[in-house]
Each structure stands twice: as C-alpha cells, then as structure tokens.
Design a protein around this motif. Structure first.
Motif, PDB file in Angstrom:
ATOM      1  N   MET A 181      37.781  86.473  57.020  1.00 14.92           N
ATOM      2  CA  MET A 181      38.959  86.240  57.858  1.00 14.92           C
ATOM      3  C   MET A 181      39.076  84.744  58.133  1.00 14.92           C
ATOM      4  SD  MET A 181      40.808  88.901  58.878  1.00 14.92           S
ATOM      5  CE  MET A 181      41.602  88.158  60.295  1.00 14.92           C
TER       6      MET A 181
ATOM      7  N   TYR B 126      41.411  82.321  60.486  1.00  8.41           N
ATOM      8  CA  TYR B 126      42.384  82.470  61.562  1.00  8.41           C
ATOM      9  C   TYR B 126      42.337  81.264  62.494  1.00  8.41           C
ATOM     10  CZ  TYR B 126      38.128  84.355  63.764  1.00  8.41           C
ATOM     11  OH  TYR B 126      36.845  84.530  64.213  1.00  8.41           O
TER      12      TYR B 126
ATOM     13  N   VAL C 271      40.827  87.578  67.922  1.00 11.41           N
ATOM     14  CA  VAL C 271      40.810  88.007  66.521  1.00 11.41           C
ATOM     15  C   VAL C 271      39.374  88.198  66.037  1.00 11.41           C
ATOM     16  CG1 VAL C 271      41.467  87.386  64.149  1.00 11.41           C
ATOM     17  CG2 VAL C 271      43.033  86.934  66.046  1.00 11.41           C
TER      18      VAL C 271
ATOM     19  N   ILE D 100      41.589  87.530  54.349  1.00 15.85           N
ATOM     20  CA  ILE D 100      42.827  87.768  55.088  1.00 15.85           C
ATOM     21  C   ILE D 100      43.076  86.579  56.007  1.00 15.85           C
ATOM     22  CG2 ILE D 100      44.037  89.284  56.703  1.00 15.85           C
ATOM     23  CD1 ILE D 100      42.117  91.526  55.781  1.00 15.85           C
TER      24      ILE D 100
ATOM     25  N   ARG E  42      45.181  84.748  59.143  1.00 11.28           N
ATOM     26  CA  ARG E  42      45.968  85.146  60.314  1.00 11.28           C
ATOM     27  C   ARG E  42      46.224  83.893  61.145  1.00 11.28           C
ATOM     28  NH1 ARG E  42      44.717  90.131  64.530  1.00 11.28           N
ATOM     29  NH2 ARG E  42      46.335  89.629  66.048  1.00 11.28           N
TER      30      ARG E  42
ATOM     31  N   ILE F 189      48.688  80.358  56.408  1.00  9.55           N
ATOM     32  CA  ILE F 189      48.807  81.501  55.503  1.00  9.55           C
ATOM     33  C   ILE F 189      49.178  81.041  54.102  1.00  9.55           C
ATOM     34  CG2 ILE F 189      50.150  83.598  55.033  1.00  9.55           C
ATOM     35  CD1 ILE F 189      50.362  83.764  58.214  1.00  9.55           C
TER      36      ILE F 189
ATOM     37  N   THR G  20      49.282  87.944  55.478  1.00  7.00           N
ATOM     38  CA  THR G  20      50.014  88.158  56.723  1.00  7.00           C
ATOM     39  C   THR G  20      51.070  87.066  56.802  1.00  7.00           C
ATOM     40  OG1 THR G  20      48.446  86.815  57.974  1.00  7.00           O
ATOM     41  CG2 THR G  20      48.019  89.178  57.838  1.00  7.00           C
TER      42      THR G  20
ATOM     43  N   CYS H 194      53.529  86.702  67.084  1.00 13.03           N
ATOM     44  CA  CYS H 194      54.389  86.784  65.901  1.00 13.03           C
ATOM     45  C   CYS H 194      55.464  87.845  66.010  1.00 13.03           C
ATOM     46  CB  CYS H 194      53.555  86.999  64.639  1.00 13.03           C
ATOM     47  SG  CYS H 194      52.580  88.523  64.634  1.00 13.03           S
TER      48      CYS H 194
ATOM     49  N   HIS I 249      59.158  90.470  58.820  1.00 11.89           N
ATOM     50  CA  HIS I 249      58.185  90.918  59.816  1.00 11.89           C
ATOM     51  C   HIS I 249      58.734  92.107  60.606  1.00 11.89           C
ATOM     52  CE1 HIS I 249      55.471  90.921  63.253  1.00 11.89           C
ATOM     53  NE2 HIS I 249      54.711  90.011  62.676  1.00 11.89           N
TER      54      HIS I 249
ATOM     55  N   GLY J 112      45.621  92.229  61.599  1.00 14.31           N
ATOM     56  CA  GLY J 112      46.741  91.355  61.288  1.00 14.31           C
ATOM     57  C   GLY J 112      47.953  92.206  60.955  1.00 14.31           C
TER      58      GLY J 112
ATOM     59  N   SER K 125      50.737  92.595  58.048  1.00 12.14           N
ATOM     60  CA  SER K 125      51.028  92.205  56.671  1.00 12.14           C
ATOM     61  C   SER K 125      52.525  92.246  56.397  1.00 12.14           C
ATOM     62  CB  SER K 125      50.301  93.148  55.698  1.00 12.14           C
ATOM     63  OG  SER K 125      50.746  92.936  54.373  1.00 12.14           O
TER      64      SER K 125
END
Length: 422
Positions: free
Chosen positions: A122, A124, A130, A203, A205, A211, A225, A258, A345, A390, A392
């Motif tokens: 991860m 982030y 998180v 991933i 975030r 990103i 994400t 977000c 989103h 997260g 996606s």
C-alpha cells in the motif's frame, strides 16, 4: 542498506510470515482482528501522542488544511477505527469459497476457489487510519501487508503498527505479516513499485498525482484508486426539500475526502426556485462558489458572492469548502458535463422520476451512483464492508469501495482419478 535492499528484506519477511495466515482459519483471523481492535482502544493515548508529533510538524510546515484534516487523529476517530476493525472481524470469511464447480466428460472435477493475493503493498498519503484499514482487510483476506505511508504521518503510522503487531503477538498469526516501509526516503516508494516477484500487488491511495505516479511507475500489478470530482445533479423532478440537505451533506460533512461533492448541477426548470436557497446555504456553510454565467446572475441577484468558473475549476478535486455550481437544460446535459469533467468516482441525482434516474444510472460511467442520497455513502464502512482499503475507479477486478472480496483472487483445483491427456 539502500531502498531496494530494505524493501526486499521486508517483503521476504512478510512472505515467510504469511504462512501463519495461510494455516489460520477464518475464525482465528477474526479473533486476531478483535484483538487488534481492543489493543487500539487501550492504546488511544499512545496513538494520540504520536499523532500530536505529526500534527505539530504539519502546522510548523504550514501544511495545507485539507492534508492536516486527513492527518489528524482524535479520540473519536480512533474509536471509529477500532469500530471498523470489529466490523471487518464480523464479516464472512472470503477465502475458500467455491465460485464455479463442474465435472468434465473425462471424469475430472473442477473447482474455482478464492485465495489471497499473497503480499500486498500500500502506498498512501497523510491518513494514518489507512494503516489500520489496509492491514486488517489484508489480514482478514489472508494477505501480508507492506505499508508505505507518507513521512508526514510517520509517528502515527509507527504507533499504529506497533499496536497491531503487539496484538498479533498474542495470537498464532505472526506479527511479521504487517511491515512498515520506511517513509524517510522517497526511494522506498520506487523500490516497492519495482519489487515484482516479491510483491504481488500494489494499491495507491491518495492524491491524483500520487495515484498517477504509482500507475505509471509500477512494474508490480496495481489496482488504481482515483480522485473524486463528484457531482450532485438536482433534476427538474426533484423533491427540493431533500435536495438541499443532500447537497450540504455531500459538500460539507467532510470536504477533505474523495466522496465529497465538488460540483452542483441544477436543472434549468427548478434553478430559479432552488438555486438562491442552495447558494445561500453553501455560503452560510463557508463554501467558496465558482459558477457558470447563469448561476452567477442568480448569485448577484441574491447578494451571494461567487466567481465565474473555468474549465480548471470544473475538473478540480478541491478537498476543501469550495464548489462549482452550474445550470443544465436536461439530464443528458448533466450526464455530458459529468462525462467531461468527472473522475468516475461517485455521482448523485436527486429526482422523483424513475425514468430519469434509470437514464442517469445507465449513462454514469462511475464506481457508484447515488439516487436521492448523499455522495458521502460511497464508503466501505457505510456500505457494510467494515473498513475499506480504497475506492477503485477502474473497471478491472475491483470497482468501488474495496473490502475483503476485492483482496482475493482465485485458483483452479482439478481433481482426477489418474487421467492423462492424450
């Protein structure tokens, strides 16, 4: 050691420790998560003290208010984190599920079963929660975790990792299944993204720039994400009594996240009635308003301060009390606007027309569509997934809030009685 060596060592430790996950039952993993939740609650003061160090540094460096809000932990937020862990612990075991099963004419028996990815990284920014969300979802789905947070949350992340590992030390699951990648050197991000063969999935975030960097740079497979330029569309058939609270909640409940709305679109047939009320409510809530020419005229007429929006405004994820407002002539015009400026989103429509809402849903190419409710519900905990790893925006494998099922892949088990292929 250099960054590559550091990440390699951590990944190998996580891989070896993951064997304790693969032999653990779903019940054992759930009990481990409950232990983590209890340890978080008991360690609240310890976690808050660490977070205070990060916040003091953020304030001295005049960090953006949006980022400071994401970084901040409070006693209430810590309770929310442990509550999310308990919700995950109560979810059904996602592993070992038989998705497909059949017998072939040659006597072979086929099963497609759910299994973990293995070692998941991860990357982030800011949000220390998180660290827990990701770790517990990965643990519950049988995956080891390599967590690379930002330097701005270094003390908070270290404290949370210690608490979680202390809890795991009391179980049969190795604490080494959670590894914290050092954040004092940016090179560790690139090393993690290039650890193909050691890390099975990465991933990201955070911000759109983070990103994009991860997606462009990684040689390890990624789940993308995305940023949240979310819209609320108030249709001509809307119940305006619910439209206003939906708008205010979508924008102001927590503007830094977000799933907060960044743009309001109002059908021209209800604009004269709804827009003055909406503009005043937004202004009273402290929202800076950017708008099209039609809305600007309404704003001036009602003594509401606003500025003319640019294309840059329409595609900006503000993350603060700032919003775009525009008038459209139809649901199709709203759909076209969202397609041009949205980020796939969350999109919300307020309407009493089933025909219009169905059209909006069909043409909203996004992870989540809200009908007569706030954009703030695009959230793993709110949707019953417990915590989320997260949200996606992509279309492959996982889309929307990612919970346990999204962190599994499958394997085929083929059982025979001595068959050989001719």
């Amino acid at each position: 050691m250099d960054a590559t060596a550091i990440v390699t060592e951590l990944a190998l430790k996580a891989r070896a420790a993951s064997r304790s996950l693969s032999t653990a039952t779903g019940e054992q993993r759930s009990k481990a998560l409950l232990g983590i939740a209890d340890e978080i609650d008991k360690s609240s003061d310890f976690i808050l003290a660490a977070n205070a160090q990060d916040m003091a540094r953020a304030q001295s460096e005049k960090m953006h208010p949006q980022t400071q809000d994401r970084l901040l932990l409070t006693a209430e937020r810590i309770k929310g984190i442990s509550s999310g862990v308990r919700q995950v612990a109560e979810l059904e075991n996602p592993l070992g599920k038989i998705i497909r099963e059949k017998d072939l004419p040659n006597g072979l028996h086929l099963e497609q079963r759910t299994v973990p990815f293995g070692v998941v990284g991860m990357v982030y920014e800011a949000r220390p929660n998180v660290s827990v969300d990701a770790a517990v979802i990965l643990l519950a789905s049988g995956n080891a975790a390599l967590l690379r947070g930002s330097s701005s949350a270094a003390a908070s992340n270290a404290a949370l990792l210690k608490v979680m590992r202390d809890a795991l030390a009391k179980t049969s699951i190795s604490p080494e299944v959670i590894q914290l990648v050092p954040s004092d050197d940016r090179a560790t991000v690139k090393a993690l993204l290039h650890a193909r063969g050691l890390v099975d999935l990465v991933i990201p975030r955070g911000s759109a720039s983070l990103i994009r960097m991860v997606v462009d740079e990684a040689t390890v497979p990624t789940i993308e994400t995305g940023a949240g330029v979310c819209h609320v569309y108030v249709d001509e058939f809307a119940d305006l009594s619910i439209a206003l609270p939906i708008l205010i909640n979508s924008k102001t409940h927590r503007p830094s996240v977000c799933n907060a709305a960044e743009t309001l679109l109002v059908h021209s047939k209800v604009a004269e009635e709804f827009m003055p009320v909406a503009l005043k409510a937004l202004k009273d809530a402290g929202v800076i308003i950017h708008c099209d020419e039609t809305t600007l005229a309404i704003a001036k007429k009602n003594n509401v301060e606003a500025t003319l929006a640019t294309d840059e405004n329409w595609c900006t994820e503000y993350g603060v009390l700032e919003m775009n407002v525009g008038v459209v002539g139809s649901v199709d015009e709203a759909i076209d606007h969202i397609a041009k400026f949205g980020t796939k989103h969350t999109e919300a429509i307020v309407t009493q027309s089933r025909e219009v809402s169905d059209r909006f849903i069909a043409h909203s190419d996004c992870a989540a569509v809200m009908v007569n409710t706030s954009t703030r519900f695009t959230d793993g905990e709110q949707m019953g997934f417990g915590a989320e790893i997260g949200i996606s925006n992509q279309k492959l494998h996982a889309r929307g809030p990612m919970g346990l099922e999204a962190m599994t892949t499958t394997t085929w088990v083929v059982t025979g009685t001595g068959q050989i292929r001719s």
